[in-house]
Structure formats: structure tokens, C-alpha cells
Write a protein that holds these residues in place. Structure first.
Motif, short mmCIF file in Angstrom:
data_model
loop_
_atom_site.label_atom_id
_atom_site.label_comp_id
_atom_site.label_asym_id
_atom_site.label_seq_id
_atom_site.Cartn_x
_atom_site.Cartn_y
_atom_site.Cartn_z
N SER A 25 0.81 -1.23 0.00
CA SER A 25 0.00 0.00 0.00
C SER A 25 0.84 1.27 0.00
O SER A 25 0.29 2.37 -0.11
CB SER A 25 -0.93 0.02 1.21
OG SER A 25 -0.18 -0.01 2.41
N ARG A 26 2.16 1.14 0.15
CA ARG A 26 3.03 2.30 0.12
C ARG A 26 4.24 1.99 -0.75
O ARG A 26 4.42 0.85 -1.19
CB ARG A 26 3.47 2.69 1.52
CG ARG A 26 4.13 1.59 2.31
CD ARG A 26 5.13 2.11 3.29
NE ARG A 26 6.37 2.50 2.63
CZ ARG A 26 7.28 3.30 3.18
NH1 ARG A 26 7.07 3.83 4.36
NH2 ARG A 26 8.39 3.60 2.54
N SER A 27 5.08 2.96 -0.94
CA SER A 27 6.27 2.75 -1.74
C SER A 27 7.17 1.69 -1.11
O SER A 27 7.39 1.70 0.10
CB SER A 27 7.05 4.05 -1.87
OG SER A 27 8.30 3.82 -2.49
N ILE A 28 7.68 0.78 -1.93
CA ILE A 28 8.56 -0.26 -1.42
C ILE A 28 10.02 0.10 -1.58
O ILE A 28 10.91 -0.69 -1.28
CB ILE A 28 8.29 -1.62 -2.13
CG1 ILE A 28 8.59 -1.52 -3.63
CG2 ILE A 28 6.86 -2.07 -1.87
CD1 ILE A 28 8.49 -2.86 -4.34
N PHE A 29 10.30 1.30 -2.05
CA PHE A 29 11.66 1.72 -2.38
C PHE A 29 12.61 1.55 -1.20
O PHE A 29 13.74 1.11 -1.37
CB PHE A 29 11.67 3.17 -2.85
CG PHE A 29 13.03 3.65 -3.27
CD1 PHE A 29 13.81 4.43 -2.43
CD2 PHE A 29 13.53 3.33 -4.52
CE1 PHE A 29 15.06 4.87 -2.82
CE2 PHE A 29 14.78 3.76 -4.92
CZ PHE A 29 15.55 4.54 -4.07
N SER A 30 12.17 1.84 0.00
CA SER A 30 13.06 1.82 1.16
C SER A 30 12.83 0.61 2.07
O SER A 30 13.32 0.58 3.19
CB SER A 30 12.88 3.09 1.98
OG SER A 30 11.55 3.18 2.45
N LEU A 31 12.09 -0.36 1.58
CA LEU A 31 11.72 -1.50 2.43
C LEU A 31 12.56 -2.73 2.16
O LEU A 31 12.88 -3.03 1.00
CB LEU A 31 10.25 -1.86 2.22
CG LEU A 31 9.21 -0.81 2.59
CD1 LEU A 31 7.80 -1.33 2.30
CD2 LEU A 31 9.34 -0.40 4.04
N ASN A 32 12.88 -3.44 3.21
CA ASN A 32 13.34 -4.82 3.09
C ASN A 32 12.08 -5.69 3.06
O ASN A 32 11.18 -5.49 3.86
CB ASN A 32 14.21 -5.22 4.27
CG ASN A 32 15.46 -4.37 4.37
OD1 ASN A 32 16.09 -4.05 3.38
ND2 ASN A 32 15.81 -3.99 5.60
#
Length: 114
Positions: A25-32
Motif C-alpha cells: 500500500s506504500r512505496s517499497i523503495f526503502s523497504l526490506n
């Protein structure tokens, strides 16, 4: 708050392929991000993970058969599963941790059977 929704599971014959998707539901750019699975009567186990930097790791049981990847514009995590075996039968979940909160999807069933 993060919502994860898996899809793509189903019934497949041994040796077949499936691709699972996990929409975020949100940007995955900064997620592991990671895929887990839980077979009936067994504990949940890590299948594959990808860091925000793009590094990947896999459970020994799926190395060479499964591939984890992501699509930034669409905010989707994928798990390409090839050469499926009956022992791959499980509910597959995607997971991420953000600000010390642990988020899981609802899971998608994969059944490998002839």
C-alpha cells in the motif's frame, strides 16, 4: 501503516511454475521485503528475502528454483517459483518491517500435487 496483499497461488502439478505477487500500500523503495511459507503442521519459514539495496537470499530448499524480485513503480513484490515440488505446498506470506512494526499479508495457498 502498511498493507500487504498476496495473490497468484493455486494448484499446480509437480515440475510446474507459479508467480506470486504481493501488492504493497506504500512505496517499497526503502523497504526490506521477504516471502515466508507455512505448511500444515509446521512452523513458518523464510523462503526468500530482498533488501532495499537489492541483495537477495534464499532458503537452501528453494535455491535455483525460486526468484524474488520487485517492481518499484507498481510497489509489488514477486516470487517466481519453478520446478515446484509437493513439499513446496504451503501458505505463502509476504512480510516487511517498518518503524519497528511487523507487517504480514493474509497469505496465498500454493498446492503442488498431481
Amino acid at each position: 501503516q502498511v498493507q500487504l496483499v498476496e495473490s497468484g497461488g493455486g494448484l499446480v502439478q509437480p515440475g510446474g511454475s507459479l508467480t506470486l505477487s504481493c501488492a504493497c500500500s506504500r512505496s517499497i523503495f526503502s523497504l526490506n521485503l521477504a516471502w515466508y511459507r507455512q505448511a500444515a503442521g509446521k512452523e513458518r519459514e523464510l523462503v526468500a528475502a530482498i533488501t532495499r539495496g537489492g541483495s537477495t537470499n534464499y532458503a537452501d530448499s528453494v535455491k535455483g528454483r525460486f526468484t524474488i524480485s520487485r517492481d518499484y513503480p507498481k510497489n509489488i513484490l514477486y516470487l517466481q517459483m519453478n520446478s515446484l515440488k509437493p513439499e513446496d505446498t504451503a501458505v505463502y506470506y509476504c512480510r516487511t518491517v517498518l518503524n519497528e512494526y511487523d507487517y504480514w499479508g493474509q497469505g496465498t495457498q500454493v498446492t503442488v500435487s498431481s
